[in-house]
Design a protein around this motif. Sequence first.
Motif, PDB file in Angstrom:
ATOM      1  N   GLN A 475       0.823  -1.195   0.000  1.00 18.87           N
ATOM      2  CA  GLN A 475       0.000   0.000   0.000  1.00 18.87           C
ATOM      3  C   GLN A 475       0.868   1.260   0.000  1.00 18.87           C
ATOM      4  O   GLN A 475       0.582   2.225  -0.730  1.00 18.87           O
ATOM      5  CB  GLN A 475      -0.923  -0.003   1.217  1.00 18.87           C
ATOM      6  N   LEU A 476       1.931   1.255   0.778  1.00 20.18           N
ATOM      7  CA  LEU A 476       2.837   2.409   0.795  1.00 20.18           C
ATOM      8  C   LEU A 476       3.507   2.598  -0.562  1.00 20.18           C
ATOM      9  O   LEU A 476       3.664   3.725  -1.037  1.00 20.18           O
ATOM     10  CB  LEU A 476       3.898   2.213   1.886  1.00 20.18           C
ATOM     11  N   SER A 479       1.179   4.353  -2.837  1.00 18.17           N
ATOM     12  CA  SER A 479       0.602   5.638  -2.438  1.00 18.17           C
ATOM     13  C   SER A 479       1.636   6.703  -2.096  1.00 18.17           C
ATOM     14  O   SER A 479       1.305   7.891  -2.049  1.00 18.17           O
ATOM     15  CB  SER A 479      -0.325   5.435  -1.237  1.00 18.17           C
ATOM     16  N   SER A 480       2.896   6.312  -1.850  1.00 20.01           N
ATOM     17  CA  SER A 480       3.925   7.272  -1.456  1.00 20.01           C
ATOM     18  C   SER A 480       5.141   7.138  -2.371  1.00 20.01           C
ATOM     19  O   SER A 480       5.823   6.106  -2.348  1.00 20.01           O
ATOM     20  CB  SER A 480       4.345   7.038  -0.002  1.00 20.01           C
ATOM     21  N   ALA A 483       8.261   6.353  -0.256  1.00 20.17           N
ATOM     22  CA  ALA A 483       8.293   4.974   0.230  1.00 20.17           C
ATOM     23  C   ALA A 483       8.648   4.021  -0.902  1.00 20.17           C
ATOM     24  O   ALA A 483       9.431   3.077  -0.728  1.00 20.17           O
ATOM     25  CB  ALA A 483       6.944   4.599   0.839  1.00 20.17           C
ATOM     26  N   VAL A 549      -1.068   8.085   4.534  1.00 26.25           N
ATOM     27  CA  VAL A 549      -0.066   8.025   5.598  1.00 26.25           C
ATOM     28  C   VAL A 549       0.697   9.342   5.603  1.00 26.25           C
ATOM     29  O   VAL A 549       1.148   9.825   4.557  1.00 26.25           O
ATOM     30  CB  VAL A 549       0.888   6.838   5.370  1.00 26.25           C
ATOM     31  N   GLY A 552       5.217   8.687   4.479  1.00 24.83           N
ATOM     32  CA  GLY A 552       5.352   7.384   3.838  1.00 24.83           C
ATOM     33  C   GLY A 552       6.721   6.770   4.011  1.00 24.83           C
ATOM     34  O   GLY A 552       6.847   5.561   4.210  1.00 24.83           O
ATOM     35  N   ALA A 555       7.075   5.441   7.589  1.00 30.24           N
ATOM     36  CA  ALA A 555       6.236   4.250   7.746  1.00 30.24           C
ATOM     37  C   ALA A 555       6.866   3.051   7.045  1.00 30.24           C
ATOM     38  O   ALA A 555       6.831   1.916   7.551  1.00 30.24           O
ATOM     39  CB  ALA A 555       4.839   4.517   7.182  1.00 30.24           C
ATOM     40  N   ALA A 556       7.499   3.301   5.887  1.00 31.22           N
ATOM     41  CA  ALA A 556       8.141   2.204   5.152  1.00 31.22           C
ATOM     42  C   ALA A 556       9.347   1.680   5.920  1.00 31.22           C
ATOM     43  O   ALA A 556       9.571   0.460   5.980  1.00 31.22           O
ATOM     44  CB  ALA A 556       8.558   2.691   3.765  1.00 31.22           C
ATOM     45  N   SER A 559       8.021  -0.326   8.917  1.00 33.91           N
ATOM     46  CA  SER A 559       7.380  -1.574   8.493  1.00 33.91           C
ATOM     47  C   SER A 559       8.400  -2.571   7.968  1.00 33.91           C
ATOM     48  O   SER A 559       8.256  -3.785   8.173  1.00 33.91           O
ATOM     49  CB  SER A 559       6.332  -1.284   7.418  1.00 33.91           C
TER      50      SER A 559
END
Length: 632
Positions: A475-476, A479-480, A483, A549, A552, A555-556, A559
Amino acid sequence: MGLIPKETIEQVLASTDIVDLIGSYIPLKRAGTGYKANCPFHHEKTPSFNVSPSKQFYHCFGCGKSGNAIGFVMEHEGLLFMDALKKLASKAGVHLEQEPDDPRARAARKSRGRMLDLHREAAAFFHQQLMRNPDCKHGRDYLKSRGFGAEMAERWEIGWMPENAQPFLAWVRKRNYTGKELVACGFAGLKDDQRPSAGLYVRFRDRLMFPIRNEIGDVIAFSGRQLREDPRTGKYINSPETDIFKKSNVLFALDRAKKAILKEQTVILCEGQIDAIACHEQGVENAIAPLGTAFTAQHARILKRYAKTAVLCFDADSAGIKACERAFRELVPEGLSVKVVEMPEGDDPDTFLKKHGTDAFREKVATARDFFDFKIETARSRGRMESAEGRVEIGRECTDLLAAMDDHSARDQQINVVSSLLGMTSSTLREEIGKAIKRAATQASRPSYQREDERSAPQIIVPVPLDRTVGFLCQLALSSPQAQHFLGEQFESLHEAKAWVEGVGLLEKILASAPDAASSAAVNTFLAELKPGEQMALNAQMATTDEAVADGLQAAEQSLGMLSAIVLQRRDAAVKSALKEPGLTPARMTELLEEAKEIAALLRWTGRSQYDDELPRETIKQEKKWTPKWKK
């Protein structure tokens, strides 16, 4: 998709607002940052169908259907990808430029195009024969006798095939179509299948020709109506099935009726083409008809996209009543409610409209009876309820029909109606329905070689397995941009994780393609190129939240750290299991202990020290500090 450049598909998607598109088919309600509705693809009472303006895609949490604007049009209208793309491109004003495809695909597309061209041009030829050929006076007289004039013939492009087929064959040669193409399109057949050199026969002779169109209006077949009575042939002859015409996928006049059906949420199902045409000519525009064949499950699935209620308007004879029951069995499993118009004996929609007018017909439709009310009252009027045996027989028929209903609340309501009309308790009726459902389940569980209907059953699509952390990374990446760039540099870490965690291969596919994460059109174009199971998995992941997010990249990084820890845990478990195996050689034992020592160090660094108690002491003592590649 090879025929159309990816950039063109992105342009179509970028020019199409999915909220406006889906809102033109079904009513949408604002829900937070997105929109909700009752799913048009399955029967439900609580909205689980979500449309995301930011992601420009839809997802149903009930049935799992999801996709972009092109996918919605394909699913809702039953179109192929190219047809749906053309429809959206036309609305968006985007010109589709095709690029070369592989030879087989190019040949298939050329063949389909030739077939559509031949049908379209033949429809114009037949129409000209009807309107201008002196030999077709009896055809024009027949239409007049049914109350139809030249205007109606023009609106529906009705034509005539001469008794003498030579003018038609001469026209075919002039247009450079071949005998092979005539056979492929169903206009002609081989006189001798074993000897093609024996020549061809033309299938339609001295018949009114009604063009049969698909949902987007292309002529794909013909229905020929007999003008002179001949017991050797049927009153109507339809084109045989071809590469572009499957009877179970086509409903006459649906291309004209679908807007009215969507608006009224009700479809009027007539028995024949003339009845459907008569309805449209009198302003009743939500009328359609099957093509002289039994109503099928595929017909019901098509109608479910447009309507909530089906009103059956068949002849009042025994054959018409049986046709009502067959249609009911196909319609109710798709969640459509079924009503029946009670036509006077000897009347059909065409004759009724001519005798009594449009308002009287609309009143008939508005006061159509619920199916079971109609069935039982019809049986009573025909004397079938006068004996105990007759009532038992009607009860058994109603039980089997009630068992076909998937909507439990609707079935409960009908159980009360049927039990009251038959004079039996609802508990007894429910017990008999339960037995009928078990019988149906037993029938369905038979081996496929015993069940003809399973040969054409649709393939069940299952989403590819996708670990939760990997799903979030996917998803990242979609969307980013930050990321996506970061993850694209973590080849070694992801390659190692691939052996231990589900879905890493799909993440690698995203990173290899690197669609523009800032463009929903680019992302949706990429998703459309994936296998159905991959699409389903990613669409479900992306549907979990509509909020972007904030960071991004951060978050990447976090994760990916979690993913590395998961890999270590699973490697750790595998090593511990291997150390317990009997008969290990000294070399293998040393190898496993070294690996356990490395894993212990890495787990300690990632904060997973709860695993230390399970590791050999000597492994922990020799722990070394480690910094993962993605942190260097």
